[in-house]
Motif scaffolding. Structure first.
Motif, PDB file in Angstrom:
ATOM      1  N   ARG A   1     -34.870   5.855   2.845  1.00 18.32           N
ATOM      2  CA  ARG A   1     -34.013   6.742   2.053  1.00 18.32           C
ATOM      3  C   ARG A   1     -34.664   7.082   0.712  1.00 18.32           C
ATOM      4  N   GLU A   2     -35.299   6.076   0.123  1.00 25.91           N
ATOM      5  CA  GLU A   2     -35.860   6.247  -1.215  1.00 25.91           C
ATOM      6  C   GLU A   2     -37.143   7.065  -1.229  1.00 25.91           C
ATOM      7  N   THR A   3     -37.817   7.175  -0.081  1.00 27.30           N
ATOM      8  CA  THR A   3     -39.134   7.832  -0.083  1.00 27.30           C
ATOM      9  C   THR A   3     -39.171   9.156   0.675  1.00 27.30           C
ATOM     10  N   ILE A   4     -38.046   9.605   1.204  1.00 27.38           N
ATOM     11  CA  ILE A   4     -38.025  10.850   1.984  1.00 27.38           C
ATOM     12  C   ILE A   4     -38.589  12.020   1.185  1.00 27.38           C
ATOM     13  N   ALA A   5     -38.139  12.158  -0.060  1.00 22.28           N
ATOM     14  CA  ALA A   5     -38.527  13.322  -0.866  1.00 22.28           C
ATOM     15  C   ALA A   5     -40.024  13.360  -1.132  1.00 22.28           C
ATOM     16  N   ARG A   6     -40.648  12.191  -1.310  1.00 21.42           N
ATOM     17  CA  ARG A   6     -42.069  12.176  -1.659  1.00 21.42           C
ATOM     18  C   ARG A   6     -42.984  11.947  -0.455  1.00 21.42           C
ATOM     19  N   THR A   7     -42.423  12.024   0.737  1.00 25.14           N
ATOM     20  CA  THR A   7     -43.255  11.894   1.945  1.00 25.14           C
ATOM     21  C   THR A   7     -43.102  13.140   2.816  1.00 25.14           C
ATOM     22  N   VAL A   8     -42.157  13.121   3.730  1.00 31.10           N
ATOM     23  CA  VAL A   8     -42.052  14.214   4.699  1.00 31.10           C
ATOM     24  C   VAL A   8     -41.620  15.533   4.065  1.00 31.10           C
ATOM     25  N   VAL A   9     -40.877  15.470   2.949  1.00 32.20           N
ATOM     26  CA  VAL A   9     -40.480  16.713   2.271  1.00 32.20           C
ATOM     27  C   VAL A   9     -41.640  17.251   1.445  1.00 32.20           C
ATOM     28  N   ARG A  10     -42.261  16.388   0.654  1.00 32.99           N
ATOM     29  CA  ARG A  10     -43.383  16.820  -0.183  1.00 32.99           C
ATOM     30  C   ARG A  10     -44.530  17.372   0.659  1.00 32.99           C
ATOM     31  N   ASP A  11     -44.770  16.757   1.819  1.00 37.84           N
ATOM     32  CA  ASP A  11     -45.870  17.198   2.677  1.00 37.84           C
ATOM     33  C   ASP A  11     -45.524  18.427   3.507  1.00 37.84           C
ATOM     34  N   GLY A  12     -44.296  18.917   3.364  1.00 32.48           N
ATOM     35  CA  GLY A  12     -43.911  20.140   4.061  1.00 32.48           C
ATOM     36  C   GLY A  12     -43.586  19.957   5.528  1.00 32.48           C
ATOM     37  N   VAL A  13     -43.408  18.705   5.960  1.00 32.85           N
ATOM     38  CA  VAL A  13     -43.049  18.464   7.360  1.00 32.85           C
ATOM     39  C   VAL A  13     -41.647  19.001   7.628  1.00 32.85           C
ATOM     40  N   TYR A  14     -40.720  18.677   6.730  1.00 38.36           N
ATOM     41  CA  TYR A  14     -39.349  19.171   6.823  1.00 38.36           C
ATOM     42  C   TYR A  14     -38.893  19.632   5.442  1.00 38.36           C
ATOM     43  N   SER A  15     -37.978  20.573   5.443  1.00 34.12           N
ATOM     44  CA  SER A  15     -37.346  20.968   4.188  1.00 34.12           C
ATOM     45  C   SER A  15     -36.054  20.168   4.030  1.00 34.12           C
ATOM     46  N   LEU A  16     -35.505  20.187   2.828  1.00 35.35           N
ATOM     47  CA  LEU A  16     -34.222  19.519   2.617  1.00 35.35           C
ATOM     48  C   LEU A  16     -33.125  20.184   3.436  1.00 35.35           C
ATOM     49  N   ASP A  17     -33.257  21.486   3.668  1.00 38.99           N
ATOM     50  CA  ASP A  17     -32.283  22.173   4.526  1.00 38.99           C
ATOM     51  C   ASP A  17     -32.354  21.648   5.959  1.00 38.99           C
ATOM     52  N   ASP A  18     -33.569  21.327   6.421  1.00 39.90           N
ATOM     53  CA  ASP A  18     -33.722  20.758   7.761  1.00 39.90           C
ATOM     54  C   ASP A  18     -33.014  19.411   7.860  1.00 39.90           C
ATOM     55  N   ILE A  19     -33.192  18.599   6.836  1.00 42.51           N
ATOM     56  CA  ILE A  19     -32.697  17.221   6.870  1.00 42.51           C
ATOM     57  C   ILE A  19     -31.208  17.146   6.572  1.00 42.51           C
ATOM     58  N   CYS A  20     -30.789  17.839   5.536  1.00 40.06           N
ATOM     59  CA  CYS A  20     -29.420  17.682   5.026  1.00 40.06           C
ATOM     60  C   CYS A  20     -28.452  18.631   5.719  1.00 40.06           C
ATOM     61  N   THR A  21     -28.165  18.336   6.966  1.00 44.40           N
ATOM     62  CA  THR A  21     -27.169  19.091   7.719  1.00 44.40           C
ATOM     63  C   THR A  21     -25.771  18.630   7.288  1.00 44.40           C
ATOM     64  N   ASP A  22     -24.763  19.308   7.780  1.00 43.75           N
ATOM     65  CA  ASP A  22     -23.393  19.046   7.324  1.00 43.75           C
ATOM     66  C   ASP A  22     -22.981  17.582   7.489  1.00 43.75           C
ATOM     67  N   ASP A  23     -23.414  16.952   8.589  1.00 45.28           N
ATOM     68  CA  ASP A  23     -22.960  15.585   8.852  1.00 45.28           C
ATOM     69  C   ASP A  23     -23.555  14.555   7.894  1.00 45.28           C
ATOM     70  N   VAL A  24     -24.649  14.891   7.204  1.00 44.64           N
ATOM     71  CA  VAL A  24     -25.231  13.950   6.234  1.00 44.64           C
ATOM     72  C   VAL A  24     -25.290  14.547   4.830  1.00 44.64           C
ATOM     73  N   MET A  25     -24.640  15.687   4.629  1.00 38.03           N
ATOM     74  CA  MET A  25     -24.728  16.374   3.342  1.00 38.03           C
ATOM     75  C   MET A  25     -24.223  15.506   2.192  1.00 38.03           C
ATOM     76  N   GLU A  26     -23.110  14.827   2.400  1.00 43.93           N
ATOM     77  CA  GLU A  26     -22.548  14.005   1.326  1.00 43.93           C
ATOM     78  C   GLU A  26     -23.524  12.906   0.918  1.00 43.93           C
ATOM     79  N   THR A  27     -24.153  12.278   1.911  1.00 43.62           N
ATOM     80  CA  THR A  27     -25.128  11.227   1.612  1.00 43.62           C
ATOM     81  C   THR A  27     -26.353  11.814   0.924  1.00 43.62           C
ATOM     82  N   CYS A  28     -26.792  12.988   1.356  1.00 43.20           N
ATOM     83  CA  CYS A  28     -27.921  13.657   0.698  1.00 43.20           C
ATOM     84  C   CYS A  28     -27.632  13.876  -0.780  1.00 43.20           C
ATOM     85  N   GLU A  29     -26.415  14.278  -1.081  1.00 48.79           N
ATOM     86  CA  GLU A  29     -26.042  14.508  -2.477  1.00 48.79           C
ATOM     87  C   GLU A  29     -26.028  13.200  -3.258  1.00 48.79           C
TER      88      GLU A  29
END
Length: 358
Positions: free
Chosen positions: A325-353
Motif C-alpha cells: 500500500r505504501e509503495t504503489i505510487a512510487r513503483t507501478v504508478v511512477r513507472d507508468g505500468v498503471y495509472s491511479l485511474d486504473d487502480i482506484c476503481t469505485d470499489d476501492v476509491m475510499e481506501t485510495c483517498e
C-alpha cells in the motif's frame, strides 16, 4: 534446421558495433527481399517465435506479448513474428516448438510449461538459439527474468516484517515442473528457518492456477484462525487464496497476510483493499523489450552485453520490487505500468483517498 542465406548475410555486418546501426542494417537487408529486383539474391526474412506457456496470468497476453511484439517491430522492421500459446500443456508446447523450427524460426523465445521437458527441446533446436523467458530452462542460450530466489526472499521477508517471527504460514508454491517455483520456495524457506516461521501446510500444484490455490485454502478451514500468512507464489494463486478467504468469511482480526508476484492490476487493487499484503513487481516491460533485443542480437550473431551468469546460462535479470500500500505510487504508478485511474476503481476509491492516492 536448414538456415538460408539470411544469417550469413548478417554475419558480414558483425563489425558494426552500434546496436542501433545493426538494427538499421537488419531492416535494410530485410527490405531488399521485398523489392523483387531481377538478379538480386533474396535473403530469408528473420523469424522470431514467442512461445508462451499459458494465458493464465493476464500479464502474458496484456503486457509481455504486446510489448515484445511492438519492440521487435520497432527495432527490426521486416522481421516475421509468430506467437504460440500452449495453454499449460507441455506436450502441446513441444509440438509448437517443433512447428516453429519447421517453419524456419531463427530464434525461439520460450516461456516454458515444464522446465525439464523444455531442456530436451533446447537440444532439438540445434543451432537455433533459444531464449528462456521468465522461466529458467537448463541449456538455453540466454535467460531473461528476475532472480526467483530474490523474489522468494522478498515474499518471505515481507511476511516476517508484517506478522513477526515464529508465525504460522500456509504456502502455495508455483508449478512443480517450473524451476522458478522451486527456487522461490527454497529461498522463502531459508528466510522462514532463520526467523522460526512454521509452515503448517503447503501445496505444490501442477500449475500456477487460482482454482487449486482456492481449494487448498478451503481445505485448511480449521487452521485459518491460527494462520498468520499465506505465501502465494504469484498473483493468480493469490486471487484463489483471497476467494477462499471470502468464501470462509474470514474477519479482519483473523485475516492472514497474503503475498503474490507479477503486480497484476487486480492484485494491486487487492493490495489497496487490504486483501493482499504485497505483490512483487518485476519490470515486465523491460523484460519483454530485452528479450526482443536479445533475439535480434542473436540473429546478428552478436554477443549480447550486460549479461550475468545464472546457473551457467547468460542472463538478463531485472530487479524485482515489493509493492505494498505504501509503495504503489512510487513503483507501478511512477513507472507508468498503471495509472491511479486504473487502480482506484469505485470499489476501492475510499481506501485510495485514505492512502492519498486520489
Amino acid at each position: 534446421m536448414a538456415r538460408g542465406p539470411f544469417p550469413a548475410a548478417l554475419a558480414r555486418w558483425r563489425t558494426m558495433p552500434a546496436p542501433r546501426l545493426s538494427r538499421l542494417v537488419l531492416a535494410l537487408l530485410l527490405g531488399i527481399s521485398s523489392l523483387g529486383l531481377a538478379g538480386c539474391v533474396k535473403p530469408d526474412k528473420a523469424v522470431v517465435a514467442l512461445l508462451l506457456a499459458s494465458s493464465q496470468a493476464t500479464r502474458w497476453t496484456e503486457v509481455d506479448q504486446p510489448v515484445f511484439a511492438q519492440h521487435l517491430e520497432d527495432s527490426c522492421q521486416g522481421c516475421d513474428y509468430v506467437t504460440y500459446n500452449a495453454g499449460r500443456d507441455a506436450d502441446k508446447q513441444a509440438e509448437q516448438f517443433r512447428d516453429a523450427l519447421d517453419d524456419g524460426a531463427d530464434v525461439i523465445v520460450l516461456n516454458a510449461v515444464d522446465g525439464e521437458e523444455a531442456s530436451a527441446l533446447v537440444e532439438e533446436a540445434g543451432e537455433v538459439p533459444v531464449i528462456a523467458y521468465d522461466r529458467f530452462v537448463e541449456g538455453a542460450d540466454h535467460f531473461v527474468s528476475a532472480d526467483p530466489a530474490v523474489i522468494g526472499r522478498m515474499m518471505a521477508q515481507g511476511i516476517v516484517d508484517a506478522v513477526g517471527r515464529r508465525s504460522q504460514v500456509l504456502m502455495v508454491n508455483g508449478a512443480t515442473g517450473d524451476d522458478n517455483a522451486a527456487e522461490i520456495r527454497e529461498a522463502a524457506m531459508g528466510v522462514f528457518k532463520r526467523h522460526r516461521v512454521k509452515v503448517v501446510a503447503e501445496l505444490s500444484p501442477d500449475s500456477w492456477d487460482a482454482a487449486s490455490a482456492k481449494q487448498f485454502v478451503l481445505e485448511q478451514k480449521g487452521r485459518i484462525g491460527r494462520v498468520d500468512a499465506v505465501l502465494a507464489a504469484n498473483d493468480t494463486q493469490a486471487s484463489g487464496v483471497v476467494e477462499a478467504l471470502e468464501e470462509l468469511e474470514v474477519g479482519a482480526r483473523s485475516y492472514p497476510f497474503v503475498t503474490g508476484q507479477d503486480a497484476e492490476l487486480t492484485a494491486v487493487r487487492r493490495v489497496v483493499a487490504g486483501e493482499q499484503g504485497l505483490t512483487v513487481y518485476k519490470e515486465i516491460t523491460t523484460m519483454a523489450q530485452r528479450a526482443a533485443d536479445l533475439a535480434i542480437d542473436l540473429m546478428l550473431d552478436e554477443v549480447p552485453e550486460d549479461t550475468t551468469d545464472y546457473k551457467g546460462v547468460p542472463a538478463v535479470l531485472v530487479e524485482p520490487v515489493v509493492v505494498t500500500r505504501e509503495t504503489i505510487a512510487r513503483t507501478v504508478v511512477r513507472d507508468g505500468v498503471y495509472s491511479l485511474d486504473d487502480i482506484c476503481t469505485d470499489d476501492v476509491m475510499e481506501t485510495c483517498e485514505q492512502l492519498a492516492l486520489r
